[in-house]
Design a protein around this motif. Structure first.
Motif, PDB file in Angstrom:
ATOM      1  N   LYS A  93       0.829  -1.207   0.000  1.00 16.26           N
ATOM      2  CA  LYS A  93       0.000   0.000   0.000  1.00 16.26           C
ATOM      3  C   LYS A  93       0.866   1.260   0.000  1.00 16.26           C
ATOM      4  O   LYS A  93       1.970   1.271   0.535  1.00 16.26           O
TER       5      LYS A  93
ATOM      6  N   ALA B  23       4.712  -0.366   4.086  1.00 18.82           N
ATOM      7  CA  ALA B  23       3.997   0.465   3.116  1.00 18.82           C
ATOM      8  C   ALA B  23       5.036   1.282   2.348  1.00 18.82           C
ATOM      9  O   ALA B  23       6.142   1.503   2.842  1.00 18.82           O
TER      10      ALA B  23
ATOM     11  N   ASP C 174      -2.982   5.141  -1.510  1.00 16.35           N
ATOM     12  CA  ASP C 174      -4.034   4.389  -0.841  1.00 16.35           C
ATOM     13  C   ASP C 174      -4.506   5.112   0.416  1.00 16.35           C
ATOM     14  O   ASP C 174      -5.638   4.930   0.861  1.00 16.35           O
TER      15      ASP C 174
ATOM     16  N   LEU D 184      -5.880  -0.032   6.054  1.00 21.27           N
ATOM     17  CA  LEU D 184      -5.435  -0.336   4.694  1.00 21.27           C
ATOM     18  C   LEU D 184      -5.596  -1.807   4.344  1.00 21.27           C
ATOM     19  O   LEU D 184      -5.788  -2.156   3.187  1.00 21.27           O
TER      20      LEU D 184
END
Length: 185
Positions: free
Chosen positions: A2, A32, A68, A179
């Motif tokens: 993400k 991430a 995201d 997420l």
């Protein structure tokens, strides 16, 4: 993996809010893809130029669209967010297609926020920002990190207490859960 886009509400070179966001990005390393939005070159929102081609606005919108989640770190100016950050939010909330507000790039985004500010720890600015994000139908992280800078303004570095660091860690975890979709279960 993400993508989290960090947005500092402060344009100051040695910003405490940028430093706080950098600490969050370090905690998210390997979990991430983190990047920072640079928006100092966008013009003031003005409906006369809203649909004119502007490279800076196009670039900023593209970065937000591709993320995201957006994590905003805001200072507190007069119990609110700084004007530059509010201007950015105005641009991001406007439709890309005239009249179709569903095309606004921030609409429905997962968002997190933190603040490093005076004795209020940015609570007033974060409340104003939360109102905007609610209006944009953003999904907001339930954990916020507020750092009280009272007595720390003479320094140009942000050293967190163990309690502040633990709160930032908790916010990182909560955002990662959002997420991954686990908060919907």
């Amino acid at each position: 993996m993400k993508k989290i886009l960090f947005v500092s509400g402060s344009l100051r070179k040695n910003s405490f809010n940028t430093a706080l966001l950098e600490k969050a990005a370090a905690k998210l390393e390997g979990k991430a893809v983190c990047s920072f939005l640079h928006y100092h070159d966008i013009p003031y929102m003005n409906q006369d130029i809203e649909f004119d081609e502007n490279r800076a606005v196009e670039r900023v919108r593209k970065e937000v669209r591709e993320a995201d989640a957006i994590w905003i770190g805001t200072p507190e100016y007069n119990h609110s967010t700084p004007g530059g950050l509010k201007n950015l939010m105005d641009w991001l909330s406007r439709p890309v297609v005239p009249g179709d507000y569903s095309t606004a790039v921030i609409r429905g985004k997962i968002t997190a926020m933190s603040a490093a500010a005076g004795s209020s720890a940015g609570s007033f600015a974060m409340d104003r920002l939360a109102e905007l994000l609610t209006m944009f139908s953003c999904r907001q992280c339930p954990v916020r990190t507020g750092i009280a800078l009272a007595g720390r303004f003479s320094e140009d570095t942000l050293d967190l207490t163990s309690q502040e660091d633990a709160l930032l860690e908790k916010e990182c975890g909560a955002l990662l859960e959002m997420l991954s979709g686990k908060e919907d279960e």
